[in-house]
Design an enzyme around this catalytic site. Structure first.
Site, short mmCIF file in Angstrom:
data_model
loop_
_atom_site.label_atom_id
_atom_site.label_comp_id
_atom_site.label_asym_id
_atom_site.label_seq_id
_atom_site.Cartn_x
_atom_site.Cartn_y
_atom_site.Cartn_z
N GLU A 226 0.87 -1.42 -0.01
CA GLU A 226 0.05 0.25 -0.16
C GLU A 226 0.68 1.37 0.01
OE1 GLU A 226 -3.26 1.71 3.09
OE2 GLU A 226 -3.46 -0.15 1.93
N LYS A 227 1.51 1.18 0.89
CA LYS A 227 2.67 2.33 0.93
C LYS A 227 4.16 1.82 0.59
CE LYS A 227 1.14 3.49 4.73
NZ LYS A 227 -0.09 2.16 5.08
N ASP B 22 -3.47 -2.25 2.95
CA ASP B 22 -3.42 -2.51 4.54
C ASP B 22 -4.54 -3.49 5.05
OD1 ASP B 22 -1.96 -0.61 5.50
OD2 ASP B 22 -2.70 0.86 6.06
N ASP C 234 -7.65 -3.97 6.16
CA ASP C 234 -9.15 -3.24 6.28
C ASP C 234 -9.86 -2.95 5.25
OD1 ASP C 234 -7.73 -1.25 5.54
OD2 ASP C 234 -7.14 0.46 6.96
N TYR D 73 -0.83 -2.52 13.37
CA TYR D 73 -1.01 -1.82 12.61
C TYR D 73 -2.48 -1.23 13.48
CZ TYR D 73 -4.84 -0.51 9.32
OH TYR D 73 -5.11 0.11 7.98
N ARG E 282 -4.70 1.48 12.31
CA ARG E 282 -6.12 2.01 11.63
C ARG E 282 -6.83 0.96 12.30
NH1 ARG E 282 -2.55 4.77 8.60
NH2 ARG E 282 -3.23 6.54 7.99
#
Length: 712
Positions: A7-8, A102, A104, A321, A323
């Protein structure tokens, strides 16, 4: 070739380190012996704007609404074009793909939408990274899942994204245009979550502004018992004179009479002595929201500060993590307990190290529950030793809270005896409450918070029928308090516990299980946007949130369906059910379209006129009058400010509308209404429509042009 899409960049770097033979980073990816690792920059694809579907939508027109795309378009973000091209090329060269977004629903959508955009047909696996330390990544690499197992999570995120677009793009236009037809030069940014959140603050501020404290009286009496002194409070009966509707004594003389009667009749008896053994399970570990609320209360941090610090700790591999909306832990994490507690025991912070030394890793609290785990678990420390002294002050405090909540799981359940004594004396009843701690347990870690319950102190052992004697008594004067103002942290908590604020009470029970409105990652952003756009301002050291005039204007212009969280909370429940495969994207969007058409019709019908919430109408322009707070106190102000600057004192009776309720239509423009004004040469009448300057003289309270006419 296996392609990992993270994701990043920070996640990609840590993932690459755990693959065989990591090699030098090339432009946009890292080549390793176990495959190529590339990365996105968050959402690289963005929803197309209305004008991207049709040029005519660039200009806001009521006739174009609702705008509902037949086929949804995504556009590559200009800032991400170069990296997006790298990802597309690598997807073309790959034999298989590993989705490393991530864990989610947004992380799921973020990579899936890229794969869908390029029409990928190759095998895709899913890696769930709840922490970035080498041990956690290694375990995740050996537990790859089929990405298809998470299709419902993607649908849920896609439904949320499209619903936000439909509401934001259409209703912002509908209600902005309605307000402009009333002469307001405004833009109303309406959001599915943002608008009911703002309305929470406006309603709370109005409750405070209109609050009138009630003075009431409490009688406290001390009684001598053979085993000690008992302090008890008078409990008035339902038929007692001098009580208000809430059962409070508002007659001071009645309260004083109780004390006088006790002096005259000091002998009493124990009517009831009840002991109840109780247990209080360990506090659950922290989700992002619970961490933000706790850090806000203890340190005064904003939700965004907390999220930033938690993200930094995660990227340094010190915590899991951030979030996460989950407050539970998977059973497979128990194998890491000894290592984590050992690391915490070596910290330079004496409090944390001492707590770790007394923790019992064999205790299994209610937090260990695989049934409560989805894609992620609660935020906890990792097995990586923490360089506590090298963290910033904010990072240290956030790490402290995370570690404290984790260690609480390895302390015993809090046990206590709850005591309740009822004393009958002078024909009245007096009640005393007490609490005897049997096992302090996990509350040892939270003693400094001062959040223990009300029933403190031990009571002497008594039996029913024991005699007591009145010793002394007093009447305490108290006053009811206005509800507290919101801060960013308490507003975030309200967004999470939204069931408490719904208009329809029948929804409360159903929505109690919903994770509130917004997501763990977006709530702080939403509050920040409301402040940045000047709908809310922060005041004082505690940074209380206060609505601005623009906030009142927006809230007064919208229907309850947008102002109360009922609909949004129900949608959140549907999104959650969709993530479980129990609802469909098509059905959800169909319901959104019906809701949208209903509210657009409402915007056309009410024409954007703010409704007078306190029942006051401006005598100058006919607009709603609302209570405002100014430099010299509260006053009534017109919602058509700055076009109309009419104000009234708070204690002034509502002013009469022009002509005592009669409407005199301007004969020139045929749209405006004549309003009575005061000028240097006496009263006169003027048209209320902007741009029309028609005026006429006043004849006995009637416009001269209508003085001899029946036309109105």
């Amino acid at each position: 070739m296996k392609l990992f899409i993270a994701e990043k960049p920070s996640m990609a770097r840590e993932l690459a380190k755990c693959l065989p033979q990591p090699q030098r980073q090339e432009k946009g990816f890292i080549r390793t012996g176990g495959g190529i690792v590339t990365w996105a920059y968050g959402h690289m694809l963005q929803q197309a704007e209305p004008q991207d579907y049709n040029r005519q939508y660039k200009q806001w027109k009521d006739a174009d609404l609702p705008i509902i795309p037949e086929h949804w378009k995504l556009l590559v973000s200009p800032n991400s074009r170069e990296q997006f091209d790298v990802i597309c090329r690598l997807i073309g060269d790959a034999d298989s793909i590993v989705h490393a977004g991530d864990p989610d629903r947004e992380g799921q959508l973020l990579i899936d939408e890229i794969l869908d955009y390029v029409g990928n047909t190759k095998r895709v696996e899913r890696i769930l990274l709840n922490a970035l330390d080498e041990k956690s990544i290694g375990e995740a690499l050996h537990d790859l899942r089929d990405n298809g197992d998470f299709s419902h999570l993607k649908e849920s995120a896609l439904a949320r994204s499209r619903a936000d677009w439909l509401i934001g793009m259409n209703l912002s236009r509908a209600y902005t245009l309605a307000a402009r037809r009333q002469g307001h030069r405004v833009v109303f940014p309406i959001g599915r979550v943002k608008t009911p959140t703002l309305a929470l603050v406006v309603r709370r501020q109005r409750e405070i502004d209109n609050f009138k404290p009630v003075t009431y009286y409490v009688v406290k009496a001390q009684f001598n018992h053979a085993k000690g002194v008992i302090t008890a409070q008078w409990q008035p009966g339902d038929t007692q004179a001098g009580l208000d509707s809430e059962g409070r004594c508002i007659d001071k003389k009645k309260a004083e009479e109780i004390v006088e009667r006790l002096r005259a009749q000091p002998d009493g008896t124990i009517a009831e002595g009840k002991k109840t053994k109780k247990k209080e399970a360990q506090r659950l570990p922290l989700s992002l929201s619970s961490l933000q609320v706790l850090a806000g209360k203890r340190y005064g941090y904003s939700p965004q500060q907390v999220l930033d610090a938690a993200q930094q700790l995660y990227e340094r591999k010190l915590t899991t993590y951030p979030r996460s909306d989950c407050e539970y832990l998977p059973l497979n994490q128990r194998k890491d307990v000894p290592a984590i507690l050992a690391n915490l025991g070596r910290l330079s912070d004496k409090t944390l190290s001492q707590w770790a030394g007394r923790a019992d890793g064999s205790i299994k609290s209610r937090a260990w529950n695989d049934g409560k785990i989805t894609a992620h678990h609660a935020i906890i420390p990792t097995t990586v030793p923490c360089p506590y002294d090298k963290l910033t002050a904010v990072q240290r405090n956030i790490y402290f809270l995370i570690a404290q909540a984790y260690m609480a799981q390895f302390y015993p359940v809090h046990e206590y005896i709850q005591n309740r004594i009822v004393i009958a004396a002078a024909g009245e009843q007096f009640v005393a409450h007490g609490k005897t701690v049997v096992v302090l347990g996990w509350k040892e870690l939270y003693q400094s918070d001062g959040d223990d319950d009300d029933e403190k102190g031990e009571l002497p052992p008594v039996r029913k029928g024991d005699g007591v004697q009145f010793r002394r008594g007093k009447v305490e004067e108290k006053a009811t308090k206005a509800p507290p103002r919101f801060t960013s942290s308490t507003l975030l908590q309200a967004m999470k516990e939204i069931y408490k604020y719904v208009k329809d009470d029948s929804l409360k029970k159903k929505l109690k299980e919903v994770q509130g409105i917004g997501t763990e990652a977006t709530r702080a952003t939403i509050i920040g946007e409301l402040i940045e756009r000047k709908f809310l301002v922060e005041e004082g050291k505690k940074k209380y949130l206060k609505p601005t005039d623009m906030a009142y204007l927006l809230v007064d212009s919208l229907p309850d369906e947008l102002l109360y969280p009922d609909e949004t909370a129900v949608w959140e429940e549907r999104l959650y059910q969709m993530s479980l495969g129990k609802d469909s994207l098509a059905d959800f969007l169909s319901a959104q379209e019906l809701f949208l058409r209903k509210l657009i019709a409402a915007a056309r019908n009410n024409d954007g006129t703010p409704q007078p919430k306190e029942g006051r109408v401006c005598p100058q322009c006919g607009g709603a009058m609302v209570r405002r707070h100014g430099k010299y106190g509260d006053f009534w102000g017109c919602t058509n400010y700055p076009k109309c600057r009419h104000t009234e004192r708070i204690d002034a009776p509502p002013a009469s509308a022009a002509g005592d309720g009669e409407s005199y239509v301007c004969p020139r423009c045929k749209e405006g209404i004549f309003v009575r004004r005061s000028g240097p040469y006496g009263p006169f009448w003027a048209c209320s429509k902007e741009g029309c300057r028609t005026t006429c003289a006043d004849v006995d309270g009637v416009p001269s042009i209508y003085a001899a006419s029946s036309e109105k």
